[in-house]
Design a protein around this motif. Structure first.
Motif, PDB file in Angstrom:
ATOM      1  N   SER A   1       0.823  -1.215   0.000  1.00  0.00           N
ATOM      2  CA  SER A   1       0.000   0.000   0.000  1.00  0.00           C
ATOM      3  C   SER A   1       0.852   1.258   0.000  1.00  0.00           C
ATOM      4  CB  SER A   1      -0.928  -0.001   1.220  1.00  0.00           C
ATOM      5  OG  SER A   1      -0.170  -0.011   2.423  1.00  0.00           O
TER       6      SER A   1
ATOM      7  N   THR B   1      -4.678   0.845  -2.645  1.00  0.00           N
ATOM      8  CA  THR B   1      -4.683   2.045  -1.810  1.00  0.00           C
ATOM      9  C   THR B   1      -4.607   3.314  -2.649  1.00  0.00           C
ATOM     10  OG1 THR B   1      -3.596   0.799  -0.048  1.00  0.00           O
ATOM     11  CG2 THR B   1      -3.552   3.195   0.132  1.00  0.00           C
TER      12      THR B   1
ATOM     13  N   PHE C   1     -12.258   3.442   2.547  1.00  0.00           N
ATOM     14  CA  PHE C   1     -11.174   2.697   3.188  1.00  0.00           C
ATOM     15  C   PHE C   1     -11.662   1.463   3.932  1.00  0.00           C
ATOM     16  CE2 PHE C   1      -8.781   6.759   2.740  1.00  0.00           C
ATOM     17  CZ  PHE C   1      -7.742   6.241   1.991  1.00  0.00           C
TER      18      PHE C   1
END
Length: 248
Positions: free
Chosen positions: A168, A179, A196
């Protein structure tokens, strides 16, 4: 919680799945190849052999991966001799910078994992192989390395999962993996909570799959290491009791 945005994230974030998996497993594969000879040097009693490897693993395990990534992406690319050489074709690409940083970091961690496995191999098996006339290279390749892999497998699972989550960080150098796409979607929707949560769920699903694969592999190796009898079954057969006759 906005369900519509969560559904949009669920449809959008898997676009970065291929890049996440490619970056993770390419780095793990390259790091593993590098770590095998380094692990044998690290396990060597010779200080001239293990000291440089110890310095390398200590430096890369003791500093944040994000710092290493920034040094490679923002630092090395600024050196004049790099910009004027063939290396610039590689160092100007974010993917290759992330790949190099992740590979070096993974190799350092895997070296220590394998070193622990090598030093745990029973000395008796090594001595028995030498007594059969095997060379030092054959002992390492046929005896020590396979046993070290089996011993170190549970610890190596943590490295694989850790590298998956560390991928990420590639979003900080403009790569649009899971991400990276999540951050881009948050800037458009202003809904970090929903986006998220979906991104974290994807990483959790990948972690569960990886863990399950290694559990199956470990169980397979455990079954294959058990001695088998003549019928091909790994279960030991209990001896039958002697038949006795009562006196008439």
């Amino acid at each position: 919680m906005n369900i519509a945005i969560a559904l949009e994230a669920l449809l959008t974030l898997p676009r970065g799945l291929a890049l996440t998996l490619a970056l993770t497993f390419a780095s793990l594969a390259a790091g593993f190849v590098i770590s095998v000879p380094l692990a044998f040097l690290r396990a060597s009693p010779n200080p001239w052999a293990f000291a440089p490897v110890l310095a390398y693993t200590y430096a890369f395990r003791g500093t944040p991966l994000l710092v290493q990534l920034f040094l490679i992406y923002y630092g090395i690319g600024q050196l004049p001799f790099v910009r004027q050489s063939f290396l610039w074709a590689v160092m100007r690409e974010p993917f290759w910078c992330a790949f190099i940083a992740f590979t070096l970091n993974s190799a350092a961690h895997t070296t220590e994992v394998l070193r622990g496995g090598i030093q745990t191999v029973p000395l008796g098996q090594i001595e028995a192989a030498k007594a059969l006339g095997l060379s030092r290279l054959h002992v390492m390749r046929l005896i020590v390395f396979p046993l070290a892999i089996r011993i170190a497998l549970p610890a190596y699972v943590n490295e694989v999962i850790g590298m998956l989550k560390a991928s990420s960080l590639a979003s900080t150098i403009t790569l649009l993996e899971i991400t990276g796409i999540a951050r881009q979607l948050v800037s458009e929707t202003f809904a970090p909570y929903e986006v998220f949560i979906v991104a974290g769920s994807l990483y959790l699903l990948l972690t569960l799959i990886i863990n399950r694969i290694f559990l199956i592999l470990e169980a397979h190796w455990e079954r294959s290491s058990k001695p088998t009898n003549a019928t091909g079954s790994s279960r030991e057969r209990r001896p039958k009791p002697f038949l006795t006759t009562r006196p008439s």
